[in-house]
Enzyme design. Structure first.
Site, mmCIF file in Angstrom:
data_model
loop_
_atom_site.group_PDB
_atom_site.id
_atom_site.type_symbol
_atom_site.label_atom_id
_atom_site.label_comp_id
_atom_site.label_asym_id
_atom_site.label_seq_id
_atom_site.Cartn_x
_atom_site.Cartn_y
_atom_site.Cartn_z
ATOM 1 N N ASN A 103 1.200 -0.979 -0.364
ATOM 2 C CA ASN A 103 -0.096 -0.213 -0.210
ATOM 3 C C ASN A 103 0.753 1.007 0.107
ATOM 4 O OD1 ASN A 103 -2.143 -1.975 0.037
ATOM 5 N ND2 ASN A 103 -2.818 -1.078 1.965
ATOM 6 N N VAL A 104 0.896 2.359 -0.977
ATOM 7 C CA VAL A 104 1.025 3.666 -0.705
ATOM 8 C C VAL A 104 0.509 5.130 0.635
ATOM 9 C CG1 VAL A 104 1.955 2.799 -3.160
ATOM 10 C CG2 VAL A 104 -0.480 3.909 -2.721
ATOM 11 N N ASP A 105 -0.784 4.610 0.889
ATOM 12 C CA ASP A 105 -1.273 4.934 1.855
ATOM 13 C C ASP A 105 -0.536 6.091 2.774
ATOM 14 O OD1 ASP A 105 -1.437 3.657 4.072
ATOM 15 O OD2 ASP A 105 -3.499 2.205 2.356
ATOM 16 N N HIS A 120 5.579 -0.341 -3.002
ATOM 17 C CA HIS A 120 5.606 0.938 -3.956
ATOM 18 C C HIS A 120 6.024 2.577 -3.806
ATOM 19 C CE1 HIS A 120 2.850 -2.840 -5.309
ATOM 20 N NE2 HIS A 120 4.787 -2.744 -5.535
ATOM 21 N N ASN A 235 -7.585 -13.057 5.053
ATOM 22 C CA ASN A 235 -8.827 -12.370 4.035
ATOM 23 C C ASN A 235 -10.200 -12.147 3.568
ATOM 24 O OD1 ASN A 235 -7.467 -10.654 1.048
ATOM 25 N ND2 ASN A 235 -8.250 -12.698 0.683
#
Ligand SMILES: [Zn+2]
Length: 275
Positions: A103-105, A120, A235
């Site tokens: 994640n890039v958050d 990422h 998941n």
């Protein structure tokens, strides 16, 4: 389910190098749409706009588009959910050694996690293409809003959102560090990712099979443990890992299941201290 949560908690307590691999599924509960999903960015915007070559060709045009995209992409207002908090807690307890995220958050850090490997990049920052200095994404956005297109670093270099764009390489240091952890961990918690996209797909398998194969080419030097790691999957639905790799699969929302696991971990640790 209760029994399963209990067994996973016991595995965590008895592990000595547990790591977590996280993907979009842990952040959807914070209101961040999976880019690839039905409400994702790529349904509305052509992914080709987000290639590195497109950015370099017209960085000013990209930032104009970005000002529009950022509102749809979440970011500014998103806050960590109980799933992020649970992983931060496991790290504080000394059980989780690191989080490897797709994640890039930046929500893991916002939740208090310290050791986070970002495959990422991180969209909370922009990075100078000339000297590598990072500034907050807000500072870059404000400059763009003032008409500075593209926004620039003090050195004159162009600023680019610090996420890995299409065509761009995964940061090699992040990849190497993640592979090292996969080789030496004795438990891998795979959360909110189907782990089908490289390089995330590789990690649970490296943990399970201890296959060093080509890893030396990437500068990975750790000697693998003899015993395969336990792989625990959390998941919403079964994934390709479920039958072939995972030792335990807990189906459910990360924001609900991870706190349950941590609660059980705390109970076990507490009762051992008491005895
Ligand atoms: Zn610079």
């Amino acid at each position: 389910m209760r029994e399963l949560v209990k067994r996973v908690a016991e595995e965590l307590v008895s592990s000595d190098h547990a790591v977590a691999l996280t993907g979009a599924g842990i952040s959807t509960e914070s209101g961040i749409p999976d880019f690839r999903g039905p409400r994702g960015l790529w349904k509305k915007y052509d992914p080709r706009l987000f290639t590195y070559s497109n950015f370099v060709r017209d960085p000013g045009g990209f930032w104009r588009l970005w000002l529009e995209v950022r509102r749809e992409a979440f970011l500014a207002d998103a806050t960590p959910n109980p799933g992020h908090a649970a992983l931060a807690k496991l790290e504080q307890m000394g059980i989780l050694k690191c989080i490897i995220t797709q994640n890039v958050d930046g929500l893991h850090q916002k939740a208090g996690s310290q050791n986070v490997i970002e495959f990422h990049g991180n969209l909370r920052y922009a990075k100078c293409l000339s000297c590598g200095t990072r500034v907050s994404i807000e500072a870059a956005e404000e400059a763009a809003l003032r008409g500075e297109l593209p926004p620039r670093c003090g050195c004159g270099g162009v600023l680019k959102p610090d996420a890995v764009f299409f065509e761009e390489q995964i940061p090699q240091e992040a990849l190497r560090a993640a592979l090292e952890h996969a080789l030496v961990c004795d438990l891998m918690l795979v959360v909110g990712t189907s782990a089908v996209v490289y390089p995330a797909a590789l990690l649970p398998r490296v943990a399970k099979e201890r296959s060093t194969g080509f890893l030396w080419m990437m500068g990975v030097v750790s000697k693998p443990r003899d015993k395969p790691a336990k792989v625990v999957e959390v998941n919403l639905e079964p994934t390709p890992l479920t039958d072939s790799v995972a030792d335990y699969t807990i189906l459910g929302r990360a924001g609900e299941m991870l706190p349950k696991i941590v609660e059980e971990v705390e109970r076990i640790v507490g009762s051992r201290r008491g005895s």
